[in-house]
Design an enzyme around this catalytic site. Structure first.
Site, mmCIF file in Angstrom:
data_model
loop_
_atom_site.group_PDB
_atom_site.id
_atom_site.type_symbol
_atom_site.label_atom_id
_atom_site.label_comp_id
_atom_site.label_asym_id
_atom_site.label_seq_id
_atom_site.Cartn_x
_atom_site.Cartn_y
_atom_site.Cartn_z
ATOM 1 N N TYR A 186 70.068 7.086 106.698
ATOM 2 C CA TYR A 186 71.149 7.388 105.760
ATOM 3 C C TYR A 186 72.472 7.115 106.444
ATOM 4 O O TYR A 186 72.654 7.495 107.606
ATOM 5 C CB TYR A 186 71.096 8.848 105.300
ATOM 6 C CG TYR A 186 70.742 8.940 103.833
ATOM 7 C CD1 TYR A 186 71.609 8.416 102.875
ATOM 8 C CD2 TYR A 186 69.550 9.506 103.412
ATOM 9 C CE1 TYR A 186 71.272 8.454 101.528
ATOM 10 C CE2 TYR A 186 69.208 9.548 102.067
ATOM 11 C CZ TYR A 186 70.085 9.012 101.128
ATOM 12 O OH TYR A 186 69.759 9.037 99.801
ATOM 13 N N GLU A 229 75.880 7.212 104.590
ATOM 14 C CA GLU A 229 77.016 7.321 103.678
ATOM 15 C C GLU A 229 78.299 7.410 104.483
ATOM 16 O O GLU A 229 78.329 7.964 105.578
ATOM 17 C CB GLU A 229 76.874 8.568 102.798
ATOM 18 C CG GLU A 229 75.949 8.310 101.621
ATOM 19 C CD GLU A 229 75.744 9.541 100.762
ATOM 20 O OE1 GLU A 229 76.669 10.369 100.687
ATOM 21 O OE2 GLU A 229 74.650 9.668 100.187
ATOM 22 N N ASP A 260 84.897 -12.740 90.284
ATOM 23 C CA ASP A 260 83.484 -12.496 90.584
ATOM 24 C C ASP A 260 82.873 -13.851 90.942
ATOM 25 O O ASP A 260 82.599 -14.671 90.069
ATOM 26 C CB ASP A 260 82.824 -11.890 89.340
ATOM 27 C CG ASP A 260 81.343 -11.614 89.526
ATOM 28 O OD1 ASP A 260 80.774 -12.053 90.547
ATOM 29 O OD2 ASP A 260 80.755 -10.966 88.633
ATOM 30 N N THR A 267 77.624 -11.676 94.898
ATOM 31 C CA THR A 267 76.286 -11.364 95.380
ATOM 32 C C THR A 267 76.152 -12.085 96.718
ATOM 33 O O THR A 267 76.955 -12.962 97.048
ATOM 34 C CB THR A 267 75.194 -11.926 94.450
ATOM 35 O OG1 THR A 267 75.342 -13.350 94.394
ATOM 36 C CG2 THR A 267 75.291 -11.351 93.055
ATOM 37 N N LYS A 278 72.687 -15.618 96.078
ATOM 38 C CA LYS A 278 72.672 -16.827 95.245
ATOM 39 C C LYS A 278 73.021 -18.021 96.136
ATOM 40 O O LYS A 278 72.335 -18.241 97.126
ATOM 41 C CB LYS A 278 73.566 -16.634 94.032
ATOM 42 C CG LYS A 278 73.072 -15.471 93.137
ATOM 43 C CD LYS A 278 73.875 -15.280 91.872
ATOM 44 C CE LYS A 278 73.377 -14.074 91.087
ATOM 45 N NZ LYS A 278 74.189 -13.795 89.883
ATOM 46 N N ARG A 302 69.168 -10.176 99.112
ATOM 47 C CA ARG A 302 69.561 -9.679 97.796
ATOM 48 C C ARG A 302 70.575 -8.548 97.995
ATOM 49 O O ARG A 302 70.250 -7.515 98.589
ATOM 50 C CB ARG A 302 68.303 -9.176 97.088
ATOM 51 C CG ARG A 302 68.457 -8.745 95.667
ATOM 52 C CD ARG A 302 67.103 -8.811 94.966
ATOM 53 N NE ARG A 302 66.710 -10.204 94.860
ATOM 54 C CZ ARG A 302 67.186 -11.043 93.929
ATOM 55 N NH1 ARG A 302 68.022 -10.628 93.017
ATOM 56 N NH2 ARG A 302 66.815 -12.294 93.925
#
Ligand SMILES: *Cc1c(COP(=O)(O)O)cnc(C)c1O
Length: 478
Positions: free
Chosen positions: A64, A66, A241, A270, A273, A279
């Site tokens: 974790y 955060e 974007d 992203t 792509k 991903r």
């Protein structure tokens, strides 16, 4: 890197998985076979390197983290800090960005981070100030109502869906369409190109808080300098974007007015792509938005995925190497060769060609819907996806277009000669497919007929074409 090391790594991984659930190991192996054997023309897909793939399968998944580098809500994040800082540094250097936030889990998440950052930066909202991070638990119900009222009815102007825009740019099926009052700009019906004067007019009338540039299915470059001028003229924040074309920006095919990073206040993408990474998603921004962007987790994101950030660092390091620029240029050369091959055989293309990685075929020229064309091509071993064309008479489900892209085949090493052969295969299938009829005799938008013998023959030709450029030649699963 020796072939041996990569084969050994993947073989060993599968052996370990097989001992627990052999069906998963089998499915992973079968996926490699499928990817190797299909002529993949899906414009949003690619093949990540073995190093990128392997960076994801390890102990970072257990952590974790955060917070941000050096300021975590969990102890023991020093190694996560290392990979997150590396990924961000590679992203800043690669794109010439002031700030990079590499935690978003996907492109949609990156957009949500960006929207909230802009709202927080631009909208005078005492309720939002209160809502941020550490005070969120202290919000009363009245505060929540105030928050909604204060943030409500903010406006977004983005590219229309049928012109190639994305659902996350303010459309109903996505939360952005509920967060924002949206209006969209389309393309000129005669040329299929963005008409910047019309965008300026829409911006003057609508006065959006955010002007969004970027697309999923527009086959041309976009002049981001002009869009920024339009945004400035109405006091809008300019967001781009670049999910689809980040690889072309990274590889310096899109420079000057066509590089969004120097022009936009905030850029989302992203990483899987054309950028050819794992991903995931990413946000780049100018310094004044950095603090808000870094609040992405926990504002809209769950805990970061440190194993994916490690893979982002690897893929971004790859994209900084000179051969990536060569790759990016070959993506565009291939798309143009594919477009040429289709055009001279008589296909109808939206905008008449391409200057990026994708081509949009208007299959109404073949008397088909997008849905019929997509299925007929799939029967013939060619993987594409149907897509609306501007002012599509068949709507977003059946559509009238087929979107094809070259990032994946270019990664395999296919070149312009093979693109001409690919165009021949596509054209053959589409000319030989006929639209079917419903039981009552009316034309069907889904049924079609294609001689199975022909489909098989094309599929074999596609396999032969691919055999000349094996996928992951360094990986032998034995
Ligand atoms: C693909 C895409 C996205 C969404 O990316 P996911 O990783 O699937 O969430 C967002 N915006 C644009 C323009 C895209 O093309």
């Amino acid at each position: 890197m020796s072939r041996n090391a990569e084969s050994t790594a993947f073989r060993s991984a599968l052996e370990v998985i097989r001992a627990v659930e052999p069906r998963v190991a089998d499915a992973i192996g079968a996926e490699l076979t499928d990817q190797r054997e299909s002529l993949k023309l899906i414009a949003s897909e690619n093949y990540a390197s073995p190093a990128t793939l392997l960076a994801m399968g390890n102990w970072f998944s257990d952590k974790y983290a955060e917070g941000t580098v050096g300021r975590r809500f969990y102890a023991g994040c020093q190694n996560v800090d290392t990979v997150e800082a590396l990924a961000a540094e590679h992203a800043r250097e690669l794109f010439g960005a002031a700030h990079a936030y590499v935690q978003p889990h996907s492109g949609i998440d990156a957009n949500l981070v960006a929207f909230w950052a802009v709202l927080a930066d631009r909208v005078e909202s005492p309720a939002l100030k209160k809502a941020q991070v550490r005070q969120v638990n202290d919000l009363t119900e009245a505060d929540w109502f105030a928050l909604r009222r204060e943030l409500g009815n903010q406006r977004m102007l983005g590219m229309s869906l049928d012109a190639g825009g994305h659902l996350t740019h303010g459309f109903r099926p996505n939360i952005s369409g509920k967060m924002f009052d949206q209006r969209s700009y389309g393309t000129d019906p005669a040329t299929g190109l963005i008409d910047y004067d019309r965008v300026a007019e829409a911006a003057r009338e609508f006065k959006p808080l955010i002007l969004v540039g970027g697309y999923s299915a527009y086959p041309r470059k976009v002049n981001f300098r002009i869009l920024r001028e339009i945004a400035d003229s109405v006091g809008a924040t300019f967001m781009v974007d670049m999910a689809h074309f980040a690889g072309l920006v990274a590889g310096k095919v899109f420079t000057g007015d066509f590089d969004p990073v120097p022009h936009a206040h905030i850029v989302t993408t992203t990483t899987h792509k054309s950028l050819r990474g794992p991903r995931g998603g990413m946000v780049l921004c100018q310094p004044e938005l950095a603090d808000q962007v870094d609040r992405g987790c926990p504002m809209v994101l769950g805990g970061p995925l440190p194993h994916v950030m490690a893979a982002k660092a690897v893929a971004l390091a790859e994209a900084r190497r000179p051969d990536f620029a060569d790759y990016a240029q070959r993506i565009v050369d291939n798309a143009q060769a594919l477009a040429e091959g289709l055009l001279h055989r008589g296909a109808k293309l939206v905008t008449g060609g391409t200057d990026n990685h994708l081509v949009l075929i208007d299959v109404s020229g073949y008397g088909l819907t997008g849905r019929q064309a997509e299925q007929a091509l799939l029967d013939s071993g060619i993987v594409t996806n149907r897509n609306s064309v501007p002012q599509d008479p068949n709507g977003a489900w059946y559509t009238s277009g087929i979107r094809i892209g070259t990032p994946a085949l270019t990664t395999r090493g296919l070149g312009t000669a093979e693109m001409d052969q690919t165009a021949e295969l596509i054209h053959t299938v589409l000319t030989q497919t006929t639209a079917g009829a419903n039981a009552d005799g009316t034309p069907s938008k889904a049924k079609y007929t294609l001689d199975p013998g022909l489909a098989d023959k094309v599929a074999r030709q596609a396999t032969d074409l691919l055999a000349t450029h094996p996928l992951y030649p360094s990986v032998d699963l034995g």
